[in-house]
Structure formats: C-alpha cells, structure tokens
Design a protein around this motif. Structure first.
Motif, mmCIF file in Angstrom:
data_model
loop_
_atom_site.group_PDB
_atom_site.id
_atom_site.type_symbol
_atom_site.label_atom_id
_atom_site.label_comp_id
_atom_site.label_asym_id
_atom_site.label_seq_id
_atom_site.Cartn_x
_atom_site.Cartn_y
_atom_site.Cartn_z
ATOM 1 N N THR A 140 0.814 -1.216 0.000
ATOM 2 C CA THR A 140 0.000 0.000 0.000
ATOM 3 C C THR A 140 0.851 1.272 0.000
ATOM 4 N N ALA A 141 2.170 1.129 -0.139
ATOM 5 C CA ALA A 141 3.058 2.287 -0.032
ATOM 6 C C ALA A 141 3.053 3.126 -1.304
ATOM 7 N N ASP A 142 3.231 4.418 -1.108
ATOM 8 C CA ASP A 142 3.465 5.357 -2.202
ATOM 9 C C ASP A 142 4.984 5.498 -2.308
ATOM 10 N N ILE A 143 5.563 5.061 -3.427
ATOM 11 C CA ILE A 143 7.024 4.963 -3.559
ATOM 12 C C ILE A 143 7.525 5.929 -4.624
ATOM 13 N N ILE A 144 8.520 6.714 -4.265
ATOM 14 C CA ILE A 144 9.162 7.635 -5.205
ATOM 15 C C ILE A 144 10.655 7.325 -5.235
#
Length: 330
Positions: free
Chosen positions: A291-295
């Motif tokens: 569920t992570a938002d990864i940049i």
C-alpha cells in the motif's frame, strides 16, 4: 454488484479490503462499548461500587473514543483529492490525540472520586450483580479484542490499535473489579474498592501516554523502525544494476505509507533503461509494502552531491558533542 465482483475488486485493490476491515472493527467497538455502558449503569446503581463506576467510566470513554475512531477512519479512508494530495490518513493520529485527552481527564476524575471513598468508605451492596456484569463484560470485551487484533495485523491501523489497547485493558480492569467487589462485599475489606479504582486510574493514564506518543510520532512523520529502513535499502541494492541506494525517507499517514529514496546506476545507461530499472526496484519494494506510495530518484554514478544522509549524520554528531549551531547549511 455480486459477491464475486466485490471479491475481485478487493483482490485488485488491497486498500479496499483494508478499508472494509477497519470500518467493521469500528462498528463492532461502538456496539460492544454501548452495550457495556447500559449493563454497567444498572450494576452501579444496584451495588454502589466505585471500582465498578471506574469500569463504567472507562466504557463510556471507550464508546466516545470508538465513535471518534469511526468518524476518523471513515475520513482517513477517503482517497486523495485536489486539496489533499497525500490523502487523509492524518485523521487517525488526530483521533488518537483526542482519545488520549479523554482518557487522561477521566483518570483524574476517577482518582478524585477514589480518594473521597478512601476517606469515607461506602458499603458495596448486592456484589453478586456486579460480579455477573463484570463476567459478561470480560467475555464480550475479549471477543472484541480478538477481532480487533486480527484487523490490526492485516491493516496496521493506528486508530484500531488504540481501540484494541483500550479494550485489552478493559479485560484486566473488569477482572480487577470482580476481585475488589469480592473483597469489599464478602471479605469485609471496604478500602479494597477505592484502592482498585486508583490502580485502574493509573493504568488508564499509562495507556493515555502510550496512545499520545504513538499518535505524535505519526503526526511528526517519524521514520520507520531502523530494521524496516535497512530492509528497504537492501531490496533496492539487491538489483544487479543498482550500485547503491541512499537518502531513504519514510513516513506513515494512517494506513498509507510513503517511501522515497535515491538509487545510483551506471551513468552510461539510457534514460529509458534507467527508468525501467527504477520500475523494477519499485515493484520489488511494493511486493513487501503493497500500500506504499514509492518515489525513486535516479542518480548517475560518479556525481558528487550533498546527501541528506550525510547532513543528518553531521548534525547528530555536532549535537552529540555540543558543537552544533542548530542548523545545517552554509
């Protein structure tokens, strides 16, 4: 929509399944706490036990906290919009701060009431009624805690975890109330009742402190535990075309996690190739944090740059030796 379609959508979007579990947990908590308030009001009116009153106050607070959680969870699960690009997850720790304030205030009130009963003890009557009510409360609360813990394991929700902490304490509190009623009604130790109430108040204050600190960590964007950070860096460095990974930044907002990092790759790679590698690293990290938002920022090897990791390490060293100026920069 059929059940099969709903199940397929939940499988495609894990956030939807998580949200459904969190909502059900909040509904269950409000239902159980409301039921316990009703039966404890009747029991306190019959017995006059201050320890039972402490349990009644705790249930009333749990109901208020669970209602706050219900509202906060519904808000936190709303998707990101034009004005809240990072979502609404901060509603969960804000609810946690409210819970901590409720619990601390009620604990102080309970200490005052118990102190008065220590000076002027009152007889506990019809103790069997209080014992029966507390036994029912233990069974109902234990079932709720078991369900909440299963939800927390699957969602990592701060709000549900805070509620679970309340109700775990309730199991112990209700058991202690039974002991205090037995001692006061059948053994002839009237001071046992307010003494147990004081102990319950202390336990509630300790819980309020724990909830406050965990909520504050989320609001202040505290980093993941060091073991989790090392795990993320190890995943990134495991890719054969990644030379190194650095400047990892992590935080949580409700059930949403945010991960940012720099990866170093050969400077001769084409932009398209570097982008493809970055996508592969992102996919590997997402496999562990779905569920992570990864940049991911791509750095070519051989470039000298000021790293955030180095600046933080230097600042911590200066603070530790007492030579820091309180700021980093030219």
């Amino acid at each position: 929509m059929s059940d099969a379609d709903a199940a397929a959508n939940a499988a495609a979007d894990p956030r939807e399944a998580v949200g459904r579990l969190m909502r059900r947990a909040t509904y269950a908590a409000v239902a159980v706490a409301s039921t316990l308030i009703v039966v404890k009001v009747v029991a306190y009116a019959v017995t006059g036990s201050v320890a039972l009153m402490s349990s009644l106050i705790d249930s009333a607070l749990d109901t208020a906290a669970s209602v706050i959680n219900l509202i906060a969870v519904r808000h936190a699960l709303q998707p990101a919009d034009a004005e809240h690009r990072f979502g609404h997850g901060k509603a969960e720790p804000l609810a946690g701060l409210g819970q901590a304030a409720f619990i601390a205030g009620s604990s102080i009130f309970l200490l005052i009431e118990a102190a008065d009963r220590m000076v002027t003890p009152q007889e506990v009557t019809r103790g069997w009624v209080g014992i029966a009510v507390m036994a029912f409360a233990i069974v109902a609360t234990f079932g709720l805690v078991a369900y909440q813990k299963s939800v927390v394991r699957r969602t990592n929700s701060v709000a549900i975890n805070a509620d679970s902490l309340h109700y775990t304490g309730d199991v112990l509190i209700n058991g202690s109330v039974i002991v205090s009623i037995v001692l006061a009604s059948y053994v002839g130790i009237p001071h046992a009742d307010p003494l147990f109430a004081i102990g319950i108040a202390g336990y509630l204050l300790w819980n309020a402190r724990s909830i406050f600190l965990s909520s504050l960590d989320l609001l202040m964007d505290r980093e993941f535990p060091e073991a989790e950070r090392e795990k993320i860096l190890a995943i990134a460095r495991a890719h054969p075309f990644v030379h190194d990974a650095h400047d990892l930044r992590t935080r949580s907002s409700g059930q949403q996690q945010f991960i940012q990092l720099h990866v170093e790759m050969d400077r001769t790679l084409t932009l398209a190739k570097a982008h493809a590698i970055g996508d592969q690293v992102e996919a590997a990290i997402r496999a562990e944090y779905p569920t992570a938002d990864i940049i991911i920022h791509h750095d070519p090897t051989g470039i000298t740059e000021v790293r955030a990791d180095d600046l933080i390490a230097a600042q911590e060293k200066n603070v530790g030796t007492g030579t820091g100026s309180g700021s980093v920069g030219p």
